[in-house]
Design an enzyme around this catalytic site. Structure first.
Site, PDB file in Angstrom:
ATOM      1  N   LYS A   1       0.851  -1.189   0.000  1.00 51.49           N
ATOM      2  CA  LYS A   1       0.000   0.000   0.000  1.00 51.49           C
ATOM      3  C   LYS A   1       0.891   1.244   0.000  1.00 51.49           C
ATOM      4  CE  LYS A   1      -4.321   0.587   2.540  1.00 51.49           C
ATOM      5  NZ  LYS A   1      -4.839   0.558   3.908  1.00 51.49           N
TER       6      LYS A   1
HETATM    7  C1  E4P Z   1      -8.297   1.332   4.008  1.00 49.17           C
HETATM    8  O1  E4P Z   1      -7.489   0.596   3.481  1.00 49.17           O
HETATM    9  C2  E4P Z   1      -8.072   2.023   5.278  1.00 49.17           C
HETATM   10  O2  E4P Z   1      -7.298   1.186   6.105  1.00 49.17           O
HETATM   11  C3  E4P Z   1      -9.335   2.302   6.028  1.00 49.17           C
HETATM   12  O3  E4P Z   1     -10.471   1.918   5.302  1.00 49.17           O
HETATM   13  C4  E4P Z   1      -9.405   3.648   6.642  1.00 49.17           C
HETATM   14  O4  E4P Z   1     -10.621   3.775   7.338  1.00 49.17           O
HETATM   15  P1  E4P Z   1     -10.897   4.937   8.393  1.00 49.17           P
HETATM   16  O5  E4P Z   1     -11.129   6.210   7.642  1.00 49.17           O
HETATM   17  O6  E4P Z   1     -12.117   4.487   9.130  1.00 49.17           O
HETATM   18  O7  E4P Z   1      -9.672   5.016   9.281  1.00 49.17           O
END
Ligand code: E4P
Length: 219
Positions: free
Chosen positions: A83
């Site tokens: 990522k």
């Molecule tokens: C996605 O890969 C992220 O880890 C995640 O969905 C972020 O979510 P949040 O905005 O609830 O922290």
């Protein structure tokens, strides 16, 4: 639609994996911090439980270091998806890692042009953050629709999958599916809650009560 779970908690991942409905896992530095676990160890353990893509996020902001980190993460298991953040450096790293044959998830996407760039950089997944847009009074679902329309316009060249992220509710899952997201990454509690309906519970209780009155068994 594929379902990923957005967590680094092994117990939740194992429980959801046993349903046969889990297609992958996403983590981020905040979720790793929350787990209190060693990053590499936890990603390795998740990859052993779930055969689908498991996102592990780089921790630097410069392309060269991101590429080195990404290459190290990719060695943990075949299903690691690296990522990277949606910055110019992240896009450079995305291109280099994709050229290596590594799946890349470009994260922190908040507009459609960013998603277009990620696709051009060879991303396997683009992660638009629905909940965080809703939090500031914008419309996360509109972003999913825009990206879907753009990617469909260039379907012959774009293979990037839309991974609806920052999902906070069952409605986010439903509307992401309706808008054509390929994947939803969902927190464990929201994912487990998708099956629930009070009329299902009431109907089942009544069927079981009547079945008992028949005095029969199936096995
Ligand atoms: C996605 O890969 C992220 O880890 C995640 O969905 C972020 O979510 P949040 O905005 O609830 O922290």
């Amino acid at each position: 639609m594929k379902f990923f779970v957005d967590t680094a908690e092994i117990d939740d991942i194992r429980e959801l994996s046993e349903t046969g409905l889990l297609d992958g896992v996403t983590t981020n530095p905040s979720l790793i911090h929350k787990s209190g676990r060693n990053f590499i160890d936890v990603i390795q353990e998740i990859c052993e439980i779930v055969p689908g893509p498991v996102s592990a996020e780089v921790a630097s902001v410069e392309a060269e270091t991101m590429i080195a980190e990404g290459r190290k993460l990719a060695q943990i298991a075949e299903n690691v998806t690296v990522k990277v953040p949606l910055t110019w450096d992240g896009l450079k790293a995305c291109r280099a890692l994709s050229n290596d044959g590594t799946m890349v998830n470009v994260t922190l996407c908040f507009n459609a042009n960013q998603a277009l760039l990620a696709a051009k950089a060879g991303a396997a997944f683009i992660s638009p953050f629905i909940g965080r847009l809703d939090d500031i009074g914008l419309d996360g679902m509109e972003l999913i629709q825009e990206i879907r329309a753009i990617y469909d316009n260039f379907a012959d060249t774009i293979e990037t999958e839309i991974l609806a992220a920052s999902i906070r509710s069952a409605n986010h899952v439903k509307f992401s599916a309706m808008a054509g997201a390929d994947v939803a990454t969902v927190p464990p509690a929201v994912l487990k809650g998708l099956v629930k309906h009070p009329l299902t519970d009431a109907g089942l209780a009544s069927f079981l009560k009547d079945w008992e009155k028949t005095g029969q068994t199936i096995l």
